[in-house]
Design a protein around this motif. Sequence first.
Motif, PDB file in Angstrom:
ATOM      1  N   LEU A 110      15.645  33.901 -33.835  1.00  0.00           N
ATOM      2  CA  LEU A 110      15.043  35.230 -33.707  1.00  0.00           C
ATOM      3  C   LEU A 110      14.806  35.864 -35.076  1.00  0.00           C
ATOM      4  CD1 LEU A 110      16.815  36.637 -30.518  1.00  0.00           C
ATOM      5  CD2 LEU A 110      14.581  35.543 -30.741  1.00  0.00           C
ATOM      6  N   ALA A 111      15.665  35.557 -36.032  1.00  0.00           N
ATOM      7  CA  ALA A 111      15.464  36.084 -37.390  1.00  0.00           C
ATOM      8  C   ALA A 111      14.202  35.474 -38.009  1.00  0.00           C
ATOM      9  CB  ALA A 111      16.683  35.780 -38.260  1.00  0.00           C
ATOM     10  N   LEU A 112      13.988  34.187 -37.796  1.00  0.00           N
ATOM     11  CA  LEU A 112      12.787  33.531 -38.345  1.00  0.00           C
ATOM     12  C   LEU A 112      11.546  34.126 -37.679  1.00  0.00           C
ATOM     13  CD1 LEU A 112      14.164  29.880 -38.447  1.00  0.00           C
ATOM     14  CD2 LEU A 112      13.624  31.304 -40.434  1.00  0.00           C
ATOM     15  N   HIS A 113      11.655  34.414 -36.419  1.00  0.00           N
ATOM     16  CA  HIS A 113      10.546  35.030 -35.691  1.00  0.00           C
ATOM     17  C   HIS A 113      10.271  36.446 -36.213  1.00  0.00           C
ATOM     18  CE1 HIS A 113       7.763  35.090 -32.398  1.00  0.00           C
ATOM     19  NE2 HIS A 113       8.200  36.284 -32.048  1.00  0.00           N
ATOM     20  N   ALA A 114      11.338  37.132 -36.615  1.00  0.00           N
ATOM     21  CA  ALA A 114      11.212  38.531 -37.064  1.00  0.00           C
ATOM     22  C   ALA A 114      10.743  38.651 -38.510  1.00  0.00           C
ATOM     23  CB  ALA A 114      12.555  39.243 -36.897  1.00  0.00           C
ATOM     24  N   GLY A 115      10.730  37.546 -39.257  1.00  0.00           N
ATOM     25  CA  GLY A 115      10.226  37.642 -40.633  1.00  0.00           C
ATOM     26  C   GLY A 115      11.046  36.918 -41.688  1.00  0.00           C
ATOM     27  N   ALA A 116      12.201  36.353 -41.299  1.00  0.00           N
ATOM     28  CA  ALA A 116      12.966  35.567 -42.268  1.00  0.00           C
ATOM     29  C   ALA A 116      12.300  34.209 -42.468  1.00  0.00           C
ATOM     30  CB  ALA A 116      14.405  35.375 -41.786  1.00  0.00           C
ATOM     31  N   CYS A 117      12.532  33.575 -43.617  1.00  0.00           N
ATOM     32  CA  CYS A 117      12.019  32.205 -43.779  1.00  0.00           C
ATOM     33  C   CYS A 117      13.068  31.248 -44.355  1.00  0.00           C
ATOM     34  CB  CYS A 117      10.718  32.168 -44.579  1.00  0.00           C
ATOM     35  SG  CYS A 117      10.738  33.065 -46.098  1.00  0.00           S
ATOM     36  N   ILE A 118      14.268  31.779 -44.579  1.00  0.00           N
ATOM     37  CA  ILE A 118      15.379  30.937 -45.053  1.00  0.00           C
ATOM     38  C   ILE A 118      16.552  31.103 -44.092  1.00  0.00           C
ATOM     39  CG2 ILE A 118      17.075  30.593 -46.911  1.00  0.00           C
ATOM     40  CD1 ILE A 118      14.974  31.628 -48.889  1.00  0.00           C
ATOM     41  N   VAL A 119      17.210  29.988 -43.758  1.00  0.00           N
ATOM     42  CA  VAL A 119      18.445  30.040 -42.973  1.00  0.00           C
ATOM     43  C   VAL A 119      19.590  29.642 -43.898  1.00  0.00           C
ATOM     44  CG1 VAL A 119      19.733  29.119 -41.019  1.00  0.00           C
ATOM     45  CG2 VAL A 119      17.252  29.467 -40.824  1.00  0.00           C
ATOM     46  N   ASN A 120      20.497  30.584 -44.124  1.00  0.00           N
ATOM     47  CA  ASN A 120      21.661  30.345 -44.969  1.00  0.00           C
ATOM     48  C   ASN A 120      22.857  30.128 -44.040  1.00  0.00           C
ATOM     49  OD1 ASN A 120      23.676  30.354 -46.913  1.00  0.00           O
ATOM     50  ND2 ASN A 120      23.699  32.593 -47.087  1.00  0.00           N
ATOM     51  N   ASP A 121      23.283  28.865 -43.923  1.00  0.00           N
ATOM     52  CA  ASP A 121      24.318  28.516 -42.944  1.00  0.00           C
ATOM     53  C   ASP A 121      25.572  28.043 -43.684  1.00  0.00           C
ATOM     54  OD1 ASP A 121      25.961  27.357 -41.034  1.00  0.00           O
ATOM     55  OD2 ASP A 121      24.286  26.571 -39.860  1.00  0.00           O
ATOM     56  N   ILE A 122      26.622  28.867 -43.637  1.00  0.00           N
ATOM     57  CA  ILE A 122      27.852  28.531 -44.379  1.00  0.00           C
ATOM     58  C   ILE A 122      28.535  27.276 -43.832  1.00  0.00           C
ATOM     59  CG2 ILE A 122      28.291  30.894 -45.193  1.00  0.00           C
ATOM     60  CD1 ILE A 122      30.725  30.185 -42.776  1.00  0.00           C
ATOM     61  N   SER A 123      28.134  26.835 -42.648  1.00  0.00           N
ATOM     62  CA  SER A 123      28.748  25.624 -42.074  1.00  0.00           C
ATOM     63  C   SER A 123      27.923  24.370 -42.366  1.00  0.00           C
ATOM     64  CB  SER A 123      28.915  25.779 -40.562  1.00  0.00           C
ATOM     65  OG  SER A 123      27.690  25.553 -39.879  1.00  0.00           O
ATOM     66  N   GLY A 124      26.832  24.530 -43.120  1.00  0.00           N
ATOM     67  CA  GLY A 124      25.977  23.366 -43.379  1.00  0.00           C
ATOM     68  C   GLY A 124      25.355  22.828 -42.091  1.00  0.00           C
TER      69      GLY A 124
END
Length: 316
Positions: A110-124
């Motif tokens: 939903l964040a990518l849909h809302a305008g984000a383009c990077i996913v920062n995932d602390i769990s890899g």
Amino acid sequence: MQAITERLQPIRHAIGTRTLVMGVLNTTPDSFYDGGRYAAFERALARAEQMLAEGADILDIGGESTRPGAEPVPEDEELRRTIPVIEAIATRYPQATISIDTTKSRVAELALHAGACIVNDISGMTFDPRMAEVAAQAGALVVLMHIKGTPRTMQQNPHYTDVVAEVRDTLRAHAQRAEQAGIPRENIWLDPGIGFGKTVEHNLQLLRHLPTLKSLGYPILIGTSRKSFIGHLLGGLPPEERLEGTLATLALAVAWGADIVRVHDVQAAVRTVRIADALVRHSPNSGNSFPLNRDSTPSDCDSSPMNRDSTPMDRK
Ligand code: HH2
């Protein structure tokens, strides 16, 4: 809105030419430093505007604290905290590059849909099995971080035989899984996860040996900002008094190969990395890539520009 691939172009092109600054914006009540400051919508937007004005290349929006001991936040609550803010930033500042700091695939989607383009995932991308598929389908860039355990348990006596080798091997495996899931190599950044299941000494070892992680061949992101190892090294200073210590880590991280720094204090970080960049990336004697592409330990740096005596002119 432009496609994610096009929006990522300027960021990807800048990698290697200068250090990128990712500004932290936690819309949480309980983050270890900015918790509660930007939980209100208007305050979050004002903070985003300020960080952009100060020169942030990326805004990293987080709705779940991952400080040691933190309990997971329900998905609905994380969505409520992050999505409206991302939508508003993307609308008001269409040039802004937005990252979502999450381990949940639905939040990322939903964040990518809302305008984000990077996913920062602390769990890899290991906590949620759908995460890689979501990022791949959207064409997102991913930050894959190393963590030992979960935020709730990670600081309970973390142990490694060889922390640098273990983190390097885990990050290599994360990157391989991401590529197998269809995320192109140029959309993968790696992060040793400073403070995530590490003692003070582990954090120092990882920073000193960044060239070893750099040798994996991916851009490296470093997140030291105001973290507890800095307070510990300075005799127990609280997060509010860890700015100078943070800036010291940034300058050296750049010298040892960091490409992106994740920080709470954008203006101070931008000024610090500009100077570090001028010294290590553009020195006439070092070439653009001297400290950036090496797999060496700091003891190999004796001939580097950092260790040479300055000329009298330099001492003004
Ligand atoms: N550190 C934090 C959160 N996310 N992401 C990456 N890639 N690297 C990091 O080092 C990192 C991260 C912790 O900092 P913060 O967001 O300020 O605190 P909290 O987790 O309490 O919200």
